[in-house]
Design an enzyme around this catalytic site. Structure first.
Site, PDB file in Angstrom:
ATOM      1  CG  HIS A 291       8.780  12.394  33.589  1.00 19.35           C
ATOM      2  ND1 HIS A 291       9.701  11.415  33.293  1.00 19.35           N
ATOM      3  CD2 HIS A 291       9.081  12.823  34.843  1.00 19.35           C
ATOM      4  CE1 HIS A 291      10.527  11.263  34.320  1.00 19.35           C
ATOM      5  NE2 HIS A 291      10.177  12.096  35.268  1.00 19.35           N
TER       6      HIS A 291
ATOM      7  CG  ASN B 164      16.320   9.119  31.245  1.00 21.18           C
ATOM      8  OD1 ASN B 164      16.305   9.093  30.008  1.00 21.18           O
ATOM      9  ND2 ASN B 164      16.468   8.037  31.952  1.00 21.18           N
TER      10      ASN B 164
ATOM     11  CG  LEU C 266       6.257   3.846  32.793  1.00 16.32           C
ATOM     12  CD1 LEU C 266       5.883   4.758  31.624  1.00 16.32           C
ATOM     13  CD2 LEU C 266       6.943   2.596  32.263  1.00 16.32           C
ATOM     14  CB  SER C 267      11.338   4.572  37.503  1.00 21.44           C
ATOM     15  OG  SER C 267      12.560   5.058  38.025  1.00 21.44           O
TER      16      SER C 267
ATOM     17  CG  ASP D  12       9.083   9.602  43.508  1.00 21.02           C
ATOM     18  OD1 ASP D  12       9.996   8.855  43.873  1.00 21.02           O
ATOM     19  OD2 ASP D  12       8.937   9.945  42.322  1.00 21.02           O
TER      20      ASP D  12
HETATM   21  O1  PAF Z   1      10.806  13.491  41.785  1.00 17.31           O
HETATM   22  C1  PAF Z   1      11.785  14.055  41.254  1.00 17.31           C
HETATM   23  O2  PAF Z   1      12.077  13.869  40.072  1.00 17.31           O
HETATM   24  C2  PAF Z   1      12.649  14.972  42.106  1.00 17.31           C
HETATM   25  O3  PAF Z   1      12.740  14.518  43.414  1.00 17.31           O
HETATM   26  C3  PAF Z   1      12.182  16.440  42.051  1.00 17.31           C
HETATM   27  C4  PAF Z   1      10.798  16.601  42.663  1.00 17.31           C
HETATM   28  C5  PAF Z   1      12.179  16.938  40.627  1.00 17.31           C
HETATM   29  C6  PAF Z   1      13.149  17.315  42.876  1.00 17.31           C
HETATM   30  O4  PAF Z   1      14.441  17.250  42.387  1.00 17.31           O
END
Ligand code: PAF
Length: 275
Positions: free
Chosen positions: A33, A28, A180-181, A146
């Site tokens: 990203h 998503n 953004l998330s 994160d």
């Molecule tokens: O940050 C994330 O999207 C998830 O925790 C990861 C690092 C892909 C592990 O599933």
């Protein structure tokens, strides 16, 4: 861009590829990203992304089932961003037998996020190590949103002597400041308008912390929680911590970060701000 669902096909495609930069995701995908993918390109000739919604890191009652799965749209975004290979295993590809071996992170896993999501970081560390073994990158990139996850992965990589450089990439924000998330997709239009209050509250807290000093830390944290909760948020924590170990600061002069998690309706948002 090549899409691989299983480990043998991925390994075959990556054989002899030279330096690989890897960006693990749960899909998503959004601009945050894509910023990771662009940063990855600066570190290696081959960029590999993964998409896998990892059951092991979700607790009972969390959003594993409703987590948005948008592989087609995600593949197009990754191809447009110039990613070379996408690893998108199914659950039975990545966990062909029940996963009985786990990576048990140190006590940091039980603080902050870990207090509200028991077992979360054990699931993250386990899947990240497994993905590292599948892709065998020289460098891997993670978002700083994160914050605790990034710290734990850095520590895992160091302590298990993995030959991988871990790179943290700055949080990408919407114009109004909201980080953004993928989970922002759960917000109703009204909640979306309210959501930037989280970072605004952290910025106000930072201002007061700098003006009043860390002896006022706990009072300022509590006031920040009240500011949000009076507006209908349900805050898990707002905490001023040392960047080095995410423990409460004992003296002035330490590099600090404010970390937070709060619920707006059905959506749990996290954010952080370095001081
Ligand atoms: O940050 C994330 O999207 C998830 O925790 C990861 C690092 C892909 C592990 O599933």
């Amino acid at each position: 861009m090549n899409l691989h669902h299983d480990i043998p096909s991925l390994r075959h495609a990556l054989r002899g590829r030279g330096r690989i930069a890897f960006v693990p995701t749960m899909g998503n995908l959004h601009e945050g990203h894509i910023a990771l993918m662009r940063a990855a390109r600066e570190h290696a000739d081959t960029v590999v992304a993964s998409i896998f919604v990892n059951r092991l890191q979700f607790g009972p009652g969390e959003d594993f089932d409703r987590y948005p799965r948008t592989l087609q749209a995600d593949s197009e975004k990754l191809a447009a961003a110039g990613v070379d290979a996408l690893f998108a295993p199914t659950e039975s590809d990545l966990y062909p037998e029940p996963q009985g071996y786990f990576v048990e992170p140190p006590d940091l896993q039980h603080l902050l996020e870990g207090e509200f999501r028991p077992g979360h970081f054990r699931g993250v560390a386990t899947v990240v190590l497994k993905l590292f073994n599948c892709v065998q990158p020289q460098v891997a990139l993670f978002g700083k949103k994160d914050y605790q996850q990034l710290m734990l992965i850095r520590a895992m990589t160091r302590q298990l002597a993995l030959p991988i450089e871990i790179v943290g990439v700055d949080t990408v924000r919407a114009e109004d400041g909201l980080a953004l998330s993928s989970r922002n997709a759960y917000l109703s239009p009204k909640e979306r308008q309210e959501a930037p209050r989280l970072i605004e509250t952290l910025r106000a807290l930072r201002g007061r912390l700098l003006a009043e000093g860390i002896t006022r830390r706990e009072i300022l944290e509590q006031e920040a929680v009240e500011t949000l909760d009076k507006r209908g948020w349900k805050t898990d924590y707002i905490a001023v911590r040392q960047q080095a170990d995410l423990l409460p600061p004992q003296e002035e002069g330490r590099k600090l970060v404010i970390v937070a998690a709060s619920r707006l309706g059905q959506t749990r948002l996290i954010d952080n701000l370095e001081v």
